[in-house]
Design an enzyme around this catalytic site. Sequence first.
Site, PDB file in Angstrom:
ATOM      1  N   GLU A 106      35.624 -47.154  23.448  1.00 26.15           N
ATOM      2  CA  GLU A 106      36.992 -47.725  23.475  1.00 26.15           C
ATOM      3  C   GLU A 106      37.504 -47.952  22.054  1.00 26.15           C
ATOM      4  OE1 GLU A 106      37.428 -50.989  26.302  1.00 26.15           O
ATOM      5  OE2 GLU A 106      36.955 -49.637  27.962  1.00 26.15           O
ATOM      6  N   GLU A 114      32.888 -45.572  32.295  1.00 32.27           N
ATOM      7  CA  GLU A 114      33.061 -46.942  32.806  1.00 32.27           C
ATOM      8  C   GLU A 114      34.045 -46.890  33.969  1.00 32.27           C
ATOM      9  OE1 GLU A 114      33.804 -50.202  30.076  1.00 32.27           O
ATOM     10  OE2 GLU A 114      32.509 -49.277  28.565  1.00 32.27           O
TER      11      GLU A 114
END
Length: 516
Positions: A196, A320
């Site tokens: 991220e 994820e």
Amino acid sequence: MKRATCIILLIVAFAVCFPARAQENKLVIHADQGKTTISRNLYGHFSEHLGRCIYEGIWVGEDSSIPNTRGIRNDVVSALKKIKVPNLRWPGGCFADEYHWKDGIGPREKRPKIINTHWGGVVENNHFGTHEFMDFCEMIGAEPVVCGNVGSGTVQEMMEWVEYMTSVADSPMANLRRQNGREKPWKLRYFAVGNENWGCGGNMRPEYYADVYRRYNTFIKNYPGNRIFRVACGPSDGDVNWTEVLMSNAARHMDGLSLHHYSLPTGSWNGSKGSATKFEEKEWFAIVKHAQVMDGLIGKHLAVMDKHDEKKKVGLVVDEWGAWYDVEPGTNPGFLYQQATLRDALLAGSTLNVFNNHADRVKMANIAQIINVLQSVILTDKDKLLLTPTFHVFEMYTPHHDATLLPTELTCGDYEFSGGRTPGLSVSASKNSAGKINVTLCNLNPNTAAELTAEIGGAKVTKFSGRVLVADTMQAHNTFDHPEVVKPGAFSDVQLKTDGFTVKLPAKSVVALTLE
Ligand code: AHR
């Protein structure tokens, strides 16, 4: 009688005599047209230094009264073997971009303590580091997926970590590994360059990250006997611009591009996300429609990837995904500990069907997180352990691992709720090396059973076996006192026909069939 009145009466009479029929549910399975392998890696998991995932969930230490092998819980290892965890991502998540691997090697009592700034501000003693993670992967038979620190780590640090783990040479990092008790290098196939990086991993713009990725990636070496599959940080949800920029600037340097998508009942990160166990049909609907959302997201990103990479060399890695609710009342808000109900089983089953059906491009997926956090497969309370409904779905879907995807065509009625709609059924099918056909089906509607007629092209089936995961209520879940409220049972509501079968799927159920 006026003409208009006459027409209305005719329409009403027609509607009474011929009431609108519910959409018939039909499935065609092309048993002779399979070309793509469903990578077992679509069934991967994610372990993060977050709350009680690592500490208590996996690691209890060698001196613990909880039965363990070299500090790792025996009950967790034996449960995870049943779902054949193909790969395990570690150490984060947001934690990865503040993790300095040298803190987690050497004698445990000498390892420095750090603050886990992302997750509860607790002190991390680094007792679970590279050696312990690799040991755990070996115990459960999973391939390690290591996520490197780009946000706050150096290129040299990342380069040395890969040398430490994979080099066979008489070199400084390989020798440090030997000094710490491991002679042979580990096999490390999957390495992610940051997590991220558009957010907690550095708040970078895609143009900047694409260059940073290229730089870090240059120094990740393939040491003799080890070839690394490189995963670049991909977009969040529908951010196709991130995908576009990464694919145009760095596609030839990567093997995989990640995608993160979480399912929230409120659809918003602000305020309450809703309870994991106390909800009504509105929140059930809001979660189970996320398989369709995931399908749409994958479709959007694949369109961009296809434009830059016709030959599909770069895989999509959904590293994820899962449901994200409010934490269980009374628990640390920074630990993200949530319960799991039948609703999560339906989300898992229908999302895994989506991944299977995109197996030509989706090469890995990791549900978050394996134990004691978001959509976990195991929950622990000190020495107690329970298997969540999501665990059972992963177990029921193991026959798809590395099987050949069979193309399917599903026509089904929608599950409608309060003006919203999503396809009521979800399916995927595969054939294994022995020629058995495995079909996994979900009925997302919590109120009505669904009859489905399936035609199988290119194969005759004469035998079946089936299992079902269902419960009396949408909110059904397993607790430490009642750990078997939701568990799979035998299923036989199937009629074989000359060209296929019919099946009656109970409301809110996941069904797995094997046909031969
Ligand atoms: O899974 C919890 C967090 O969600 C992860 O650490 C991060 O990558 C994501 O934002």
